[in-house]
Design a protein around this motif. Structure first.
Motif, PDB file in Angstrom:
ATOM      1  N   UNK A  26       0.578  -4.800  -6.447  1.00  0.00           N
ATOM      2  CA  UNK A  26      -1.069  -5.699  -6.148  1.00  0.00           C
ATOM      3  C   UNK A  26      -1.927  -5.402  -4.541  1.00  0.00           C
ATOM      4  N   UNK A  27      -1.598  -4.229  -4.632  1.00  0.00           N
ATOM      5  CA  UNK A  27      -2.397  -4.937  -2.484  1.00  0.00           C
ATOM      6  C   UNK A  27      -3.468  -4.359  -2.510  1.00  0.00           C
ATOM      7  N   UNK A  28      -4.414  -4.415  -3.768  1.00  0.00           N
ATOM      8  CA  UNK A  28      -5.547  -3.381  -4.071  1.00  0.00           C
ATOM      9  C   UNK A  28      -5.687  -2.082  -4.123  1.00  0.00           C
ATOM     10  N   UNK A  29      -4.372  -1.765  -4.365  1.00  0.00           N
ATOM     11  CA  UNK A  29      -4.486   0.129  -4.524  1.00  0.00           C
ATOM     12  C   UNK A  29      -4.872   0.893  -4.873  1.00  0.00           C
ATOM     13  N   UNK A  30      -5.736   1.881  -4.751  1.00  0.00           N
ATOM     14  CA  UNK A  30      -5.880   2.888  -5.989  1.00  0.00           C
ATOM     15  C   UNK A  30      -5.602   3.158  -6.769  1.00  0.00           C
ATOM     16  N   UNK A  31      -5.390   2.763  -8.402  1.00  0.00           N
ATOM     17  CA  UNK A  31      -3.993   2.763  -9.338  1.00  0.00           C
ATOM     18  C   UNK A  31      -4.161   4.291  -8.911  1.00  0.00           C
ATOM     19  N   UNK A  32      -3.823   5.514  -9.096  1.00  0.00           N
ATOM     20  CA  UNK A  32      -3.684   7.084  -9.769  1.00  0.00           C
ATOM     21  C   UNK A  32      -2.187   6.850 -11.060  1.00  0.00           C
ATOM     22  N   UNK A  33      -2.594   7.586 -12.040  1.00  0.00           N
ATOM     23  CA  UNK A  33      -1.607   8.030 -13.153  1.00  0.00           C
ATOM     24  C   UNK A  33      -1.134   9.087 -12.401  1.00  0.00           C
ATOM     25  N   UNK A  34       0.489   9.504 -12.495  1.00  0.00           N
ATOM     26  CA  UNK A  34       1.402   8.795 -12.584  1.00  0.00           C
ATOM     27  C   UNK A  34       2.733   8.187 -11.865  1.00  0.00           C
ATOM     28  N   UNK A  35       1.554   7.256 -10.394  1.00  0.00           N
ATOM     29  CA  UNK A  35       1.869   6.368  -9.996  1.00  0.00           C
ATOM     30  C   UNK A  35       3.101   6.551  -9.580  1.00  0.00           C
ATOM     31  N   UNK A  36       3.195   7.565  -8.297  1.00  0.00           N
ATOM     32  CA  UNK A  36       4.550   8.254  -7.618  1.00  0.00           C
ATOM     33  C   UNK A  36       4.425   7.924  -6.754  1.00  0.00           C
ATOM     34  N   UNK A  37       3.502   7.015  -5.776  1.00  0.00           N
ATOM     35  CA  UNK A  37       3.705   6.470  -4.472  1.00  0.00           C
ATOM     36  C   UNK A  37       3.205   5.054  -4.464  1.00  0.00           C
ATOM     37  N   UNK A  38       3.449   4.780  -3.760  1.00  0.00           N
ATOM     38  CA  UNK A  38       3.038   2.867  -3.100  1.00  0.00           C
ATOM     39  C   UNK A  38       0.931   3.064  -2.929  1.00  0.00           C
ATOM     40  N   UNK A  39       0.602   4.488  -2.490  1.00  0.00           N
ATOM     41  CA  UNK A  39      -0.480   4.028  -2.250  1.00  0.00           C
ATOM     42  C   UNK A  39      -1.514   4.205  -3.476  1.00  0.00           C
ATOM     43  N   UNK A  40      -0.827   5.295  -4.619  1.00  0.00           N
ATOM     44  CA  UNK A  40      -1.274   5.440  -5.770  1.00  0.00           C
ATOM     45  C   UNK A  40      -0.577   4.503  -6.699  1.00  0.00           C
ATOM     46  N   UNK A  41      -0.154   3.592  -6.654  1.00  0.00           N
ATOM     47  CA  UNK A  41       0.877   2.744  -7.599  1.00  0.00           C
ATOM     48  C   UNK A  41      -0.304   1.668  -8.444  1.00  0.00           C
ATOM     49  N   UNK A  42       0.635   1.973  -9.971  1.00  0.00           N
ATOM     50  CA  UNK A  42      -0.311   1.282 -10.505  1.00  0.00           C
ATOM     51  C   UNK A  42      -0.593  -0.444 -10.510  1.00  0.00           C
ATOM     52  N   UNK A  43      -1.415  -1.610 -10.843  1.00  0.00           N
ATOM     53  CA  UNK A  43      -1.466  -2.373 -10.416  1.00  0.00           C
ATOM     54  C   UNK A  43      -0.901  -3.353 -11.506  1.00  0.00           C
ATOM     55  N   UNK A  44       0.115  -2.985 -12.843  1.00  0.00           N
ATOM     56  CA  UNK A  44       0.145  -3.659 -13.573  1.00  0.00           C
ATOM     57  C   UNK A  44       2.118  -3.070 -14.314  1.00  0.00           C
ATOM     58  N   UNK A  45       2.785  -3.811 -14.608  1.00  0.00           N
ATOM     59  CA  UNK A  45       4.244  -3.002 -14.750  1.00  0.00           C
ATOM     60  C   UNK A  45       4.270  -2.049 -15.824  1.00  0.00           C
ATOM     61  N   UNK A  46       3.203  -2.350 -17.335  1.00  0.00           N
ATOM     62  CA  UNK A  46       2.810  -1.288 -18.121  1.00  0.00           C
ATOM     63  C   UNK A  46       2.573  -0.713 -17.909  1.00  0.00           C
ATOM     64  N   UNK A  47       1.883  -0.169 -17.423  1.00  0.00           N
ATOM     65  CA  UNK A  47       1.119   1.359 -17.121  1.00  0.00           C
ATOM     66  C   UNK A  47       1.914   2.367 -16.317  1.00  0.00           C
ATOM     67  N   UNK A  48       2.532   1.945 -15.512  1.00  0.00           N
ATOM     68  CA  UNK A  48       3.781   2.642 -14.373  1.00  0.00           C
ATOM     69  C   UNK A  48       5.042   2.730 -15.958  1.00  0.00           C
ATOM     70  N   UNK A  49       4.752   1.931 -16.962  1.00  0.00           N
ATOM     71  CA  UNK A  49       6.247   1.872 -18.247  1.00  0.00           C
ATOM     72  C   UNK A  49       5.414   3.097 -19.467  1.00  0.00           C
ATOM     73  N   UNK A  50       4.175   3.338 -19.068  1.00  0.00           N
ATOM     74  CA  UNK A  50       3.644   4.097 -20.673  1.00  0.00           C
ATOM     75  C   UNK A  50       4.057   5.381 -20.040  1.00  0.00           C
ATOM     76  N   UNK A  51       3.666   5.761 -18.622  1.00  0.00           N
ATOM     77  CA  UNK A  51       3.718   6.861 -18.254  1.00  0.00           C
ATOM     78  C   UNK A  51       5.274   7.825 -17.723  1.00  0.00           C
ATOM     79  N   UNK A  52       6.033   6.810 -17.765  1.00  0.00           N
ATOM     80  CA  UNK A  52       7.774   7.369 -16.789  1.00  0.00           C
ATOM     81  C   UNK A  52       8.140   7.555 -18.309  1.00  0.00           C
ATOM     82  N   UNK A  53       9.001   8.660 -17.636  1.00  0.00           N
ATOM     83  CA  UNK A  53       9.812   9.243 -18.684  1.00  0.00           C
ATOM     84  C   UNK A  53      11.719   8.482 -18.275  1.00  0.00           C
TER      85      UNK A  53
END
Length: 108
Positions: A26-53
């Motif tokens: 929640x650092x004001x970063x620009x979320x970009x799927x698949x959220x594989x770095x802090x710079x592109x991190x999801x802003x909520x947990x469910x978004x990351x869970x939804x693209x995870x394997x």
């Protein structure tokens, strides 16, 4: 040649078993799927869970994560719904990362 093929296949198996690392912050970063770095991190947990394997690790940064005001999924009354084997980890532990159901929903 055969040895190189076996080595490549072994590395692929290890990568599949270990999974990828994904990030939530929640650092004001620009979320970009698949959220594989802090710079592109999801802003909520469910978004990351939804693209995870299966076997991925989701690192959650400090903050309080709430259920959405209007649920946008069919996951019931959970803030986070996980339906596969994942590692959900906080970077700083429960003193700095909270999943808050607001008294009406479950955290996970």
């Amino acid at each position: 040649m055969k040895r190189a093929f076996i080595l490549a296949m072994s590395m692929l198996v290890v990568m599949c078993v270990m999974g990828l690392e994904r990030y939530v912050a929640q650092n004001g970063q620009m979320p970009v799927s698949p959220y594989t770095s802090w710079d592109t991190a999801a802003s909520n947990i469910q978004e990351a869970v939804d693209v995870a394997n299966t076997n991925d690790t989701i690192w959650v940064g400090a903050g309080v994560y709430y259920a959405p005001a209007v649920p946008t999924n069919l996951y019931g009354s959970n803030v986070v719904y996980i339906n596969q084997w994942l590692n959900l980890r906080s970077t700083g532990g429960p003193s700095v990362t909270v999943i808050d159901g607001g008294g009406w929903s479950r955290g996970i």
